[in-house]
Design a protein around this motif. Structure first.
Motif, PDB file in Angstrom:
ATOM      1  N   HIS A  97     -13.138  15.976  67.478  1.00  0.00           N
ATOM      2  CA  HIS A  97     -12.601  15.187  66.368  1.00  0.00           C
ATOM      3  C   HIS A  97     -12.421  13.739  66.800  1.00  0.00           C
ATOM      4  O   HIS A  97     -11.895  13.475  67.877  1.00  0.00           O
ATOM      5  CB  HIS A  97     -11.222  15.724  65.947  1.00  0.00           C
ATOM      6  N   TYR A  98     -12.858  12.810  65.957  1.00  0.00           N
ATOM      7  CA  TYR A  98     -12.590  11.386  66.210  1.00  0.00           C
ATOM      8  C   TYR A  98     -11.252  11.022  65.597  1.00  0.00           C
ATOM      9  O   TYR A  98     -10.976  11.390  64.453  1.00  0.00           O
ATOM     10  CB  TYR A  98     -13.676  10.518  65.572  1.00  0.00           C
ATOM     11  N   LEU A  99     -10.432  10.347  66.370  1.00  0.00           N
ATOM     12  CA  LEU A  99      -9.151   9.881  65.849  1.00  0.00           C
ATOM     13  C   LEU A  99      -9.184   8.367  65.817  1.00  0.00           C
ATOM     14  O   LEU A  99      -9.746   7.737  66.709  1.00  0.00           O
ATOM     15  CB  LEU A  99      -7.992  10.316  66.774  1.00  0.00           C
ATOM     16  N   THR A 100      -8.557   7.778  64.820  1.00  0.00           N
ATOM     17  CA  THR A 100      -8.460   6.318  64.806  1.00  0.00           C
ATOM     18  C   THR A 100      -7.121   5.908  65.401  1.00  0.00           C
ATOM     19  O   THR A 100      -6.177   6.700  65.435  1.00  0.00           O
ATOM     20  CB  THR A 100      -8.594   5.759  63.372  1.00  0.00           C
ATOM     21  N   SER A 101      -7.077   4.672  65.838  1.00  0.00           N
ATOM     22  CA  SER A 101      -5.877   4.134  66.480  1.00  0.00           C
ATOM     23  C   SER A 101      -4.640   4.395  65.618  1.00  0.00           C
ATOM     24  O   SER A 101      -4.669   4.193  64.401  1.00  0.00           O
ATOM     25  CB  SER A 101      -6.094   2.632  66.669  1.00  0.00           C
ATOM     26  N   GLY A 102      -3.568   4.863  66.250  1.00  0.00           N
ATOM     27  CA  GLY A 102      -2.322   5.130  65.527  1.00  0.00           C
ATOM     28  C   GLY A 102      -2.203   6.551  65.001  1.00  0.00           C
ATOM     29  O   GLY A 102      -1.195   6.914  64.391  1.00  0.00           O
TER      30      GLY A 102
END
Lengths: 291, 224
Positions: A97-102
């Motif tokens: 899974h790609y997570l975005t900052s925060g």
């Protein structure tokens, strides 16, 4: 330069530790092996994010943590089946899974198994002692960061490829059942254990006691008492060794167990079945088949 | 003379004659060193009179490894290699040696005699085990042979020097334990902040030296 990623543990979970393959090769000094109890799931998590298979992972036991990611990241969760949320949205196990900052990853209900593994793509900046980041139970200061507490911060040089491969389908995730049967070989002291005890050992399921941890699982069944005899001369113990105490209690020894012991060793669980054993919880049941 | 058996599906166990004996233990150490040079060995656990060998089962098998071990020839000369002699200062004060008084009654020896006997000879490190860096030292003079405590202590302080059976040992860290405690060393035998943090190794020799409380304090303050 690789972007710096910092993970902050808003909640630590019940027992979250940093684990890898452990300290193979130092057992002649009395140092336990340590390392992820379910090695296959740990490797699978790293594989899904294209990490080296021996990069550390988080081992998450029974109750999961809540983690804030301060940069973009690629993660995968394997092993025990928890409800895992990324910013409140349910995500799948056994996938990258790609997570975005925060982003915040939080763990909900445990649906099956006992230990989950969380891999994060990149090179982990964690303290190691004797080639391993795994905690040394008897001496936590050896790798102080590896026991996760509330507020723990872990830094990772977050490099990852834009594509990840899928896990080799031939390598199946461990069995996540509350009742399993494992293959064992006769232990070194098998011949010296009474026929009655052996019959009782193989003819019933054994419940995992609540007095169980990463050193070993105690089994609740009371077996016919071992014969009165002098304690054996201390000899080596490996993960999967099942020893029998004088009161007739069987203990499955795991990665954090001491390296030597003096109780009779009735059987040894096959290496490939240990990953499934690691997913048992107190109250679950285990049966043994002699091979 | 030695018996090689399967130990699970990825290890083997070499059992030598099952007794606590210096010559047998030297043989264990010699095999440990020789087997370390073979391929596909993940780790070994040498003990008093046995050697556990864990191998990579994807690369070798029990039968292959067993025959390689059977081919090993142990050079008699290597068996008598000189060992390191390490002197360990111990304060046998009653505040540290919490079992000295009861042991003195049990063994019919004065505390002075007991300390004299314990410091009278060199001990051999037969094996490491129980805790990271815990040395099993032997053999004790006959007169010091004693039982374990009936009830093990929940906590034995780091540095405690203790005896049980015909063995003596040093607790590397605070830990539960059932041996009879006779003194304490200010020396760090285990320091996890250092990569090479373990002082003793199988095959070393140890000699205990009695020190007073003043010297103990000094050694603790100045590090060791």
């Amino acid at each position: 330069m690789d972007p710096k990623l910092t993970l902050t543990f808003l909640k630590p979970g019940l027992q979250t530790t940093i684990q890898d393959k452990g300290r193979l090769g130092y057992q002649y000094l009395g140092i336990p092996i340590g390392g992820a109890l379910d090695q296959k799931s740990a490797k699978m998590a790293n594989f899904l994010v294209s990490n080296d298979k021996n990069e550390p992972v988080f081992e998450i036991t029974l109750t999961g943590p809540e983690i804030l990611f301060d940069s973009d990241a690629l993660i995968a969760i394997t092993g025990a089946n928890f409800e895992v949320y990324s910013d409140g949205v349910l995500i799948d196990n056994n996938k990258a899974h790609y997570l975005t900052s925060g982003s915040i990853i939080s763990f909900g209900k445990l649906k099956a198994g006992s230990r989950a593994y969380l891999a994060v793509a990149g090179k982990w900046n964690v303290q190691k002692w004797k080639n391993s980041a795994s905690p040394l139970l008897q001496s936590p200061e050896a790798t102080a960061d590896s026991f996760i507490k509330k507020g723990s911060k872990i830094s990772i040089d977050s490099h990852y490829l834009n594509k990840t491969e899928s896990w080799d389908k031939n390598k199946t995730p461990p069995v996540l059942s509350t009742k399993i049967r494992v293959r064992v070989k006769p232990g070194p002291d098998f011949e010296n254990i009474s026929r009655m005890t052996i019959a009782e050992f193989f003819s019933q399921g054994h419940i995992i006691s609540s007095d169980s941890n990463r050193m070993g699982y105690r089994l609740e069944s009371k077996l016919a008492k071992a014969e009165e005899r002098d304690e054996l001369i201390s000899s080596g113990i490996i993960p999967g060794t099942i020893q029998l105490t004088q009161s007739g209690q069987a203990i499955i020894l795991l990665n954090d167990a001491q390296t030597t012991g003096g109780y009779p060793r009735i059987a040894n669980i096959e290496e490939d079945d240990l990953d499934s054993v690691a997913q048992l919880k107190p109250g679950d049941e285990i049966w043994f088949s002699l091979v | 003379m030695m018996d090689i058996i399967e130990y699970g599906d990825s290890a083997l166990l070499i059992n030598f004659e099952q007794k606590i004996d210096l010559e047998i233990n030297k043989l264990v150490n010699a095999y440990f060193k020789a087997i370390n040079k073979l391929d596909y060995i993940l780790y070994q656990i040498p003990a008093y009179c046995s050697l556990t060998v864990r191998y990579d089962k994807s690369k070798t098998s029990y039968h292959d490894l067993k025959s390689k071990i059977e081919e090993i020839e142990i050079d008699q000369l290597n068996l008598n290699e000189k060992s390191n002699l390490i002197e360990i200062p111990v304060c046998y004060d009653l505040s540290f040696g919490v079992d000295l008084e009861s042991l003195s009654n049990e063994l019919g020896l004065s505390i002075n005699e007991l300390v004299k006997l314990h410091t009278s000879q060199e001990y051999y490190v037969f094996m490491m085990g129980f805790l990271p860096g815990f040395p099993y030292l032997g053999k004790l003079p006959e007169k010091l042979k004693c039982k374990r405590k009936d009830t093990p202590r929940k906590r034995v302080d780091k540095g405690s020097v203790a005896i049980a059976g015909s063995q003596t040992g040093i607790y590397p860290i605070n830990a539960p334990g059932g041996w009879q405690i006779i003194g304490r060393t200010p020396i760090e035998i285990f320091d996890a902040s250092k990569e090479e943090g373990i002082l003793l190794n199988m095959g070393d020799k140890v000699k205990f030296k009695s020190i007073g409380q003043e010297e103990y304090k000094e050694l603790v303050q100045h590090g060791s």
